[in-house]
Design a protein around this motif. Structure first.
Motif: not given
Lengths: 439, 487
Positions: A237, A241, A352, A355-356, A361, A364-365, A368
């Motif tokens: 996953l 992403v 999430l 994350a958005t 980055p 974010k990751l 997630t």
């Protein structure tokens, strides 16, 4: 920013107090079901639950004042409900769970206190990989490791047993996130072509595959297939992403199917799990007993449940750990079970969203990945208990009895709140950050 | 990365919604079938831990009661059966492992205070948290039950005694019987051992022969044949039949002989009084396809709605409409052989129908439910089950049955000062085995109060010399005497 700050924290406090009331009333109902007197320790329980929540809330106010307001109350609700259910099944386990809850809230506060910048974690990726690996291997160490219910996952120090795998999971997700952020361009592009597929160079993918492969092998060695499956899915996953390439998902699915076939032929207990999933009633008196008793629990609960303290969840073996959701379904019914699912769904949504909204980055990751731990773990165990998928034993986040899992989930919560707070603080500077980054 | 994260989000939401779907299926759609799954012991455990009322006989003997225990098991009460094997085939048992049977099962909701009537009676108690229980009062009497047990002794057989007007059963006992207490113990190992031993016993003591085993009725079935002949107009009581020693059966070369190779015949009354096979074989043939519907009116082919679980089995006759294909079968059916197979309960109900002017009452073993304070909660009113025949036919058959006891095969059932109506049966079973001895009766014939059916398997102690008149009739008389209060 300053205008939203008091409002966010005020919502958190209000929602949290509601969660505390739900837990306290739940405890009261369980006690009343046994004898018609208000339990003398009700006020102690109410005060401690309230104190724990207020402690966590004050820490958030001080340390992450701009963070998401719903995560902490949702965790408090699930943790409170979990304590009530565990204490109802086994008061002794309930007392231990209460202590672990306090430890978990302390870990939550400490995480917020020490992790002031999420970037710091990114820097120590290989340290976390190393520590995570050691944690995974610990149960295999002679003298330290303990086998409980056929799985060698525990480390015993004195009277306390814990599962280092729970912490390892968080650390491995951290490593994956940091590593993938570093290499994602290279991984996404791919330089070699095999057939129609572009394959990235092995040296970019290598460390990741190695870390992943070793972790899974170790978990298989410890016969913790649930965790292995979870880690496998998490890695696929996060790779998706990071690179936005669906090919990784397909590759992960192919590998997963292959691994499942191997696991099925190699492990007797995997075959058992699949057989009992397909036809549980055929094995109702032997290997399918637990699953069947769980299903009977759900059925006994029906729409509105038997009521707290009025069902027979003790009929289900391990009702306080793996099968805690069946106990919830029996006594709180479809209403209560779906409420738990909705709470988990809200946690996933909030995670999430963090994350958005993150700018960089890595958060974010990382956000997630952490959210996916909670979501996938919930799906694997609830799906297993409800016979949606074959059963694998993992804990239900915040609800199941088990200290290591509880601590790990509260640490995840703290990390998510830290990133949420970073998002809100970073917002006014967005333009300058983007400008500075521009080549 | 955001589009990918959103897609992951959608996927995770779909997974969690999948769980909502499966939960809905489990807890709403499939819940009922799961709750009734034979492996599901939850309802039982809940029942086992509910206070449970007593089961008492009409004469006040406690046959089932619960004792509060704390034996380290999950159970709070131990169910005990003080009368042991005397009532087990009616009262049944309540076991955590094997479920419950008998009155324990049929009246479970009343015993545990869950029935609507009990709940309404206890609105106050519900608020104060007092759990109520119900007491099931049997119509059966312990003294009559014990008399049936003693009369049968070591002989295998059944005795069913009922109240003519209400259909209430006063005694229903069959040998061999069993002690239900070992099945109700809390130790799974001990209960399982007792259960296995009980089911492996070749004598099948757990089988309630009185209402769940079928036997050839022999000549006792002539009560039904005679009623059918009178009602359809095939014969009147005065119709004369030829005196024969045997009847040649149509479509075959075989013959139907009279008992002991005697010759008999004459009027229908005489043929009935001396149980003349040639006459009743001929009646079976003359009735033809009218015979099976006439039997059906007596309940042959239907399960009597007995309030015991599992219920009574239906008794059988020849297939309807099969007369043309198989005429000899109807001659045999006329004398209670061939395809005829009946339960002792069914024969008691036949006697009830004749005694009650043609109306068979619904058989019951429980007459009322009382609450824990001995207050009446519900009384079960008598309900007709079947209209077997007309009052005129019933009166004519009664006269013939009186004649059986006064001057025919059933003189062994005479009671001084009381007119008894009865019919003997000596039923052939398999080649070489002794015949079953039957007697169905009621008394007093002028104003019937009690009906009885007695079956002694394979002649009992009398062996090959057994006849219904010699073996079964005295037991029937003894039961009627006790019920009528004659010492």
């Amino acid at each position: 920013m300053s205008a939203t700050l008091p409002r966010r924290r005020a919502s958190e406090l209000g929602l949290g107090i509601l969660a505390v009331i739900v837990a306290a009333f739940g405890y009261l109902l369980v006690q009343l079901a046994q004898k018609p007197d208000v339990p003398p320790d009700l006020w102690v329980i109410l005060a401690s639950v309230l104190a724990l929540f207020i402690g966590a809330h004050v820490a958030v106010r001080r340390l992450a004042p701009d963070s998401d307001p719903v995560l902490l109350p949702l965790a408090a609700l699930l943790n409170g409900l979990g304590f009530v259910t565990v204490a109802r099944i086994d008061p002794g386990l309930g007392r231990i769970q209460a202590v672990w809850t306090a430890v978990s809230v302390a870990a939550f506060v400490l995480t917020l206190l020490f992790v002031r910048r999420i970037r710091t974690l990114e820097r120590y990726r290989y340290t976390f990989l190393f520590v995570g690996m050691v944690a995974l291997l610990l149960p295999l160490a002679p003298g330290l490791g303990k086998t409980i219910n056929g799985a060698r996952l525990w480390v015993g120090i004195g009277p306390v047993n814990f599962q280092p795998g729970e912490a390892a999971k968080v650390m491995l997700v951290l490593f994956f996130a940091a590593y993938l952020v570093d290499k994602r361009e290279l991984l996404a592009r791919g330089t070699r072509r095999i057939g129609g597929l572009r394959i990235p160079e092995l040296r970019h993918l290598g460390p990741l595959l190695l870390a992943w492969g070793i972790s899974i092998l170790v978990m298989v060695r410890e016969t913790d297939l649930g965790q292995a499956m979870l880690l496998f899915a998490l890695c696929g996953l996060m790779l998706y992403v990071a690179t936005d390439r669906i090919a990784y998902v397909l590759a992960a699915v192919v590998l997963f199917v292959g691994a499942s076939v191997v696991a099925y032929s190699a492990f007797g207990h995997v075959q058992t799990r699949v057989q009992t999933w397909i036809d549980p009633f055929r094995y109702a008196n032997n290997k399918g007993y637990q699953l069947v008793q769980g299903l009977f629990g759900f059925a006994a609960g029906g729409f509105a449940g038997t009521g707290l303290g009025l069902g027979n969840p003790k009929q289900i073996p391990n009702a306080a750990t793996d099968f805690v959701f069946a106990a919830v379904g029996e006594e709180l019914g479809l209403l209560g079970a779906v409420a738990v699912l909705i709470a988990l769904l809200l946690i996933v949504g909030a995670g999430l969203r963090i994350a958005t909204r993150a700018e960089r980055p890595f958060p974010k990751l990382f956000a997630t990945g952490l959210t996916a731990i909670i979501a996938l773990q919930s799906f694997v165990i609830i799906g297993g208990v409800t016979r949606t998928i074959p059963l694998t034993g993992v804990t239900l986040p915040f609800i199941s009895y088990g200290g290591s899992s509880l601590v790990a989930n509260w640490v995840i919560l703290a990390l998510l709140l830290r990133m949420s707070d970073d998002n809100a603080r970073g917002a006014p500077n967005r333009r300058s950050t983007v400008a500075a980054r521009a080549p | 990365m955001n589009p990918a994260i959103r897609r992951v989000g959608v996927a995770l939401i779909v997974l969690l919604l999948l769980l909502v779907g499966q939960l809905t299926y489990l807890q709403l759609v499939d819940a009922n079938s799961l709750n009734h799954n034979p492996h599901n012991t939850r309802a039982l455990l809940q029942n086992a831990n509910r206070p449970r009322g007593d089961i008492v006989t009409a004469d006040g003997v406690v046959v089932a009661h619960s004792v509060k225990v704390s034996d380290g098991t999950v159970f709070k009460y131990l169910r005990q059966y003080p009368t042991k094997e005397l009532f087990s085939q009616v009262v049944g048992y309540q076991s955590f492992l094997f479920g419950s049977t008998g009155v324990e099962r049929t009246y479970n909701r009343d015993l545990t205070g869950q029935s609507l009537q009990l709940q309404l009676n206890n609105v106050g108690g519900l608020l104060s948290g007092n759990q109520i229980t119900g007491t099931a009062v049997l119509s059966m009497r312990a003294d009559l039950q014990r008399a049936a047990q003693q009369a049968l002794g070591f002989q295998r057989g059944s005795v069913v005694l009922l109240d003519v007007k209400s259909g209430q059963i006063l005694a229903m006992y069959s040998t061999p019987s069993y002690d239900p207490n070992p099945l109700a113990v809390h130790s799974n190992t001990l209960a399982q051992a007792a259960f296995t031993a009980l089911n492996q016993n070749p004598d099948r003591p757990s089988l309630p022969r009185a209402y769940r085993e079928r036997y050839p009725p022999g000549s006792s079935f002539k009560t039904i044949t005679a009623s059918a002949a009178l009602e359809t107009g095939v014969a009147t009581p005065q119709t004369n039949f030829p005196t024969l020693t045997q009847l040649t059966l149509p479509q075959t070369t075989s013959t139907l002989k009279n008992f002991g190779g005697e010759s008999c015949g004459g009027s229908l009354v005489d043929s009935f009084t001396f149980s003349c096979n040639t006459t009743f074989g001929r009646l079976g043939l003359q009735l033809g396809d009218q015979f099976v519907p006439a039997m059906a009116k007596f309940g042959i082919g239907s399960a009597p709605p007995l309030d015991v679980s599992p219920g009574a089995v239906p008794s059988l006759g020849p297939p309807a409409g099969s007369f043309q294909q198989n005429q000899p079968l109807f001659a045999l059916a006329g004398i209670g052989q061939g395809d005829d197979a009946v339960t002792p309960l069914q024969m008691a109900l036949v006697a009830d129908g004749i005694a009650n002017g043609g109306v068979i009452m619904q058989p019951r073993v429980v007459q009322e439910i009382r609450d824990s304070n001995d207050k009446l909660v519900q009384r079960f009113s008598p309900t007709p089950w079947m209209t077997a025949t007309t009052p005129q036919v019933a009166a004519a058959v009664t006269q013939m049955m009186v004649s059986v006891v006064q001057r025919g095969t059933g003189t062994g059932a005479q009671i001084p000062g009381v007119t008894v109506a009865g019919k003997t049966g000596t039923a052939q079973t398999v080649q070489g085995a002794n015949p079953h001895a039957w007697f169905v009766a009621f008394a007093p014939a002028e104003a019937p109060r009690f009906a009885v059916a007695v079956l002694v398997e394979h002649g009992g102690n009398a062996g090959n010399d057994a006849t219904g008149g010699r073996v079964a009739a005295p037991i029937a008389a003894q039961m009627l005497k006790l019920a009528l209060g004659i010492r």
